[in-house]
Motif scaffolding. Structure first.
Motif, short mmCIF file in Angstrom:
data_model
loop_
_atom_site.label_atom_id
_atom_site.label_comp_id
_atom_site.label_asym_id
_atom_site.label_seq_id
_atom_site.Cartn_x
_atom_site.Cartn_y
_atom_site.Cartn_z
N THR A 141 -0.76 -8.08 -2.28
CA THR A 141 -0.88 -6.57 -3.08
C THR A 141 -2.12 -6.28 -3.44
OG1 THR A 141 1.46 -6.39 -3.23
CG2 THR A 141 0.06 -4.99 -4.32
N LEU A 159 -4.96 -6.08 -0.92
CA LEU A 159 -4.76 -4.71 -0.37
C LEU A 159 -5.41 -3.65 -1.24
CD1 LEU A 159 -3.85 -3.01 2.16
CD2 LEU A 159 -1.73 -2.91 0.96
N VAL A 191 -2.25 6.03 -1.51
CA VAL A 191 -2.06 4.66 -1.13
C VAL A 191 -1.21 4.01 -2.31
CG1 VAL A 191 -3.62 2.75 -0.58
CG2 VAL A 191 -4.31 4.63 0.25
N SER A 216 2.44 5.25 -1.72
CA SER A 216 3.27 4.96 -0.38
C SER A 216 3.21 3.56 0.01
CB SER A 216 2.55 6.00 0.61
OG SER A 216 2.77 7.29 0.10
N VAL A 217 1.99 2.94 -0.16
CA VAL A 217 1.71 1.67 0.33
C VAL A 217 2.05 0.35 -0.97
CG1 VAL A 217 0.10 0.02 1.39
CG2 VAL A 217 0.16 2.53 1.76
#
Length: 262
Positions: A5, A8, A34, A37-38
């Motif tokens: 995470t 990213l 981002v 949602s991610v």
């Protein structure tokens, strides 16, 4: 936060800021979806986390602009004087009033979609070469605009450059003048906004404190990307910068329009 995470988040901050820093946009407005949602950051914690990203990422581009003298001039001062009190008001509204995001998204879509399209068309066709240049806004108008943008930044966790940039450039200011000032205002207001949320979290229940580790990871990516983006700016012609700003405005407006439809 686990390592995948964090990596990213770092990559997202890096890529977004490289593309947006040359025109004075921190990229937080693109990072926000981002994170939700991610990366799974809940609301309203996503707002101060986004502000934390701006705090960490901002010095990269600002260092480059400071070395080149881009932060000199009254525009930076006017934007900071307007956005700082606005972001405090916005943070208080976000925590206690909790306004729905739909109206804000609609307003941004209605503002940025035609403005971005106009900037792109004007840049591509250059039909206005023989026309009189647009008149730059007065210092009072700039400060008032900065206050409104500061409130929006405090409520929704955006730096403000994504709104200030297209409007000021559309009113006739060069991108090279607007970009450093917009990034400086974004940085200062993000510091104030993140601090305001941290203080409010001590007296209010709920997820209103930033996700520190993730915000730092995204911000470190933005720190590197912002420096690279600011270094690219002098190498890009004004036409390319205006076109990039118009495309970003269209992208932001389109993003919010899609969220409204959903």
């Amino acid at each position: 936060m686990d390592w995948p995470t964090g990596l990213l988040g770092f990559a997202a901050g890096l890529l977004i800021s490289v593309a947006t820093a040359p025109v004075g946009v921190s990229g937080a407005v693109f990072l926000l979806p981002v994170q939700v949602s991610v990366l799974g950051v809940p609301s309203p914690a996503v707002t101060p986390t986004n502000l934390l990203y701006n705090v960490v990422a901002g010095p990269g581009a600002l260092l480059r602009h400071h070395r080149s003298g881009g932060l000199r001039g009254p525009l930076t001062r006017l934007l900071v004087l307007g956005t700082v009190p606005g972001v405090v008001v916005g943070a208080v509204i976000r925590v206690f009033a909790v306004p729905g995001p739909s109206v804000f998204r609609l307003l941004i879509a209605v503002l940025l979609l035609p403005l971005g399209g106009w900037l792109c068309l004007r840049t591509l066709h250059r039909a206005s070469r023989t026309a009189a240049p647009a008149r730059e806004p007065s210092p009072r108008a700039i400060t008032r605009l900065a206050v409104v943008v500061g409130v929006a930044g405090g409520v929704y966790g955006i730096g403000g450059g994504s709104i200030l940039g297209p409007i000021l450039v559309g009113r006739g200011m060069p991108v090279a003048k607007v970009a450093p000032a917009a990034l400086a205002a974004t940085f200062v207001t993000s510091v104030v906004g993140a601090g305001t949320y941290a203080l409010l979290s001590l007296t209010t229940t709920g997820d209103i404190a930033p996700y520190w580790s993730l915000g730092l990871a995204c911000g470190l990516g933005g720190l590197c990307g912002g420096y690279l983006g600011a270094r690219l700016q002098p190498r890009l012609p004004e036409t390319a910068l205006r076109l990039l700003l118009g495309v970003l405005a269209l992208g932001i407006g389109g993003l919010y329009a899609v969220q409204i439809v959903r």
